[in-house]
Scaffold this motif. Structure first.
Motif, mmCIF file in Angstrom:
data_model
loop_
_atom_site.group_PDB
_atom_site.id
_atom_site.type_symbol
_atom_site.label_atom_id
_atom_site.label_comp_id
_atom_site.label_asym_id
_atom_site.label_seq_id
_atom_site.Cartn_x
_atom_site.Cartn_y
_atom_site.Cartn_z
ATOM 1 N N LEU A 217 -23.648 15.253 6.958
ATOM 2 C CA LEU A 217 -25.045 14.903 6.715
ATOM 3 C C LEU A 217 -25.887 15.327 7.912
ATOM 4 O O LEU A 217 -25.441 15.216 9.047
ATOM 5 N N CYS A 218 -27.121 15.780 7.665
ATOM 6 C CA CYS A 218 -27.921 16.412 8.720
ATOM 7 C C CYS A 218 -27.129 17.581 9.295
ATOM 8 O O CYS A 218 -26.947 17.708 10.507
ATOM 9 N N CYS A 219 -26.679 18.454 8.400
ATOM 10 C CA CYS A 219 -25.649 19.432 8.760
ATOM 11 C C CYS A 219 -26.148 20.562 9.639
ATOM 12 O O CYS A 219 -25.342 21.233 10.299
ATOM 13 N N GLY A 220 -27.472 20.833 9.671
ATOM 14 C CA GLY A 220 -27.938 21.969 10.452
ATOM 15 C C GLY A 220 -27.257 23.241 10.000
ATOM 16 O O GLY A 220 -27.220 23.563 8.808
ATOM 17 N N SER A 221 -26.661 23.956 10.928
ATOM 18 C CA SER A 221 -25.983 25.218 10.625
ATOM 19 C C SER A 221 -24.681 25.030 9.868
ATOM 20 O O SER A 221 -24.080 26.014 9.427
ATOM 21 N N GLY A 222 -24.220 23.785 9.737
ATOM 22 C CA GLY A 222 -22.928 23.529 9.100
ATOM 23 C C GLY A 222 -21.757 23.616 10.054
ATOM 24 O O GLY A 222 -20.598 23.638 9.627
ATOM 25 N N ALA A 223 -22.033 23.633 11.361
ATOM 26 C CA ALA A 223 -20.977 23.825 12.356
ATOM 27 C C ALA A 223 -19.922 22.725 12.291
ATOM 28 O O ALA A 223 -18.720 22.996 12.385
ATOM 29 N N LEU A 224 -20.352 21.470 12.156
ATOM 30 C CA LEU A 224 -19.389 20.368 12.141
ATOM 31 C C LEU A 224 -18.491 20.452 10.912
ATOM 32 O O LEU A 224 -17.267 20.309 11.010
ATOM 33 N N GLY A 225 -19.079 20.668 9.763
ATOM 34 C CA GLY A 225 -18.273 20.796 8.551
ATOM 35 C C GLY A 225 -17.312 21.958 8.638
ATOM 36 O O GLY A 225 -16.145 21.850 8.224
ATOM 37 N N ALA A 226 -17.773 23.080 9.180
ATOM 38 C CA ALA A 226 -16.907 24.248 9.329
ATOM 39 C C ALA A 226 -15.738 23.948 10.256
ATOM 40 O O ALA A 226 -14.588 24.344 9.991
ATOM 41 N N ALA A 227 -16.005 23.225 11.356
ATOM 42 C CA ALA A 227 -14.942 22.894 12.306
ATOM 43 C C ALA A 227 -13.922 21.956 11.681
ATOM 44 O O ALA A 227 -12.711 22.118 11.892
ATOM 45 N N VAL A 228 -14.383 20.986 10.911
ATOM 46 C CA VAL A 228 -13.448 20.058 10.258
ATOM 47 C C VAL A 228 -12.609 20.803 9.216
ATOM 48 O O VAL A 228 -11.389 20.626 9.143
#
Length: 267
Positions: free
Chosen positions: A106-117
């Motif tokens: 949530l509040c993903c911005g570039s999606g960096a956190l989701g991509a890392a997970v």
């Protein structure tokens, strides 16, 4: 000798960046030299960086958790300290949870956190992401294209399909937490070149967090967890916000990254 391997050229770029106040001029010069396609391209990149544009916006990507994340102009640049949040979230996708943990960025911005997970999880995850900024959503869709993620645009949970109610195992919410009065103290590259909604957390920096924790229990699975980043000076107040919403909350700290993460779970 290729023009970009010239010692004189490298020294010239470093000198220009130092004169512009870039603290890590040598490292930035290395990135710019490797990213430029031609001498004219290099000159334009060096000029843009010297004028204060974030390095990541100049070259179009940021390194995050071992990944190259596309970062478009105006989109929030993932910070290295947030690698701690990504690692904490990734750890929660493993046992005892079944393969296919539902992860929401949530509040993903570039999606960096989701991509890392998605990259670090032991098993494939069912990944969702959302942001209110259309530029960020477009960027996140590119970065998450190979993960099977669904990226939604909208205001926090309003962006999400109701079928996610009660299903989210790991909810990552890297909400803005800079107090409005402190925005003027941010480095110009953030203050002038990143979207204000990605930075401004309201009067005490916790306004968006309050909205997230108020709704999070409806979306979390019975053994799910909400994880968010905050500052060391705000952590006591952030813990209080989570606990007032009926969540059990604990903090974790990574000194080397200067990172503080709160993990909150249903009681």
């Amino acid at each position: 000798m290729p023009v970009f391997s010239s010692t004189a050229l490298r020294s010239s770029v470093v000198s220009r960046l130092r004169a512009a106040g870039c603290v890590f001029a040598e490292d930035e010069a290395r990135v710019l030299l490797s990213a430029a396609a031609s001498p004219a391209d290099l000159a334009a990149m060096v000029r843009a960086r010297a004028e204060g544009r974030p390095l990541e916006h100049v070259v179009g990507w940021a390194e995050f958790a071992g990944l190259r994340i596309a970062v478009d102009p105006g989109v929030f640049v993932p910070r290295r300290r947030s690698e701690f949040l990504a690692a904490a979230a990734t750890a929660l996708t493993g046992p005892p949870r079944r393969p296919g943990a539902v992860v929401l960025d949530l509040c993903c911005g570039s999606g960096a956190l989701g991509a890392a997970v998605a990259a670090g999880a032991a098993h494939p995850v069912e990944l969702y992401a959302a942001d209110i900024d259309p530029d960020a959503v477009r960027c996140a869709r590119r970065n998450l294209a190979g993960t099977g993620a669904l990226v939604h645009r909208g205001d926090l949970f309003a962006a999400l399909p109701p079928t996610l109610h009660g299903r989210v195992d790991v909810l990552i919410a890297n909400v803005p937490y800079v107090p409005t009065g402190d925005l003027a103290l941010l480095p110009p590259e953030a203050r002038l070149h990143e979207a204000r909604p990605a930075l401004d957390g309201g009067a005490d920096g916790l306004d968006v967090l309050r909205r997230v924790v108020a709704e999070a229990p409806r979306w979390l699975a019975a053994d799910g967890a909400l994880l968010f980043e905050t500052s060391e000076r705000q952590v006591a107040a952030a813990l209080a916000v989570a606990r007032a919403a009926g969540l059990a909350a604990v903090e974790s700290r990574h000194e080397d990254l200067d990172a503080t993460v709160v993990t909150a779970t249903p009681r």
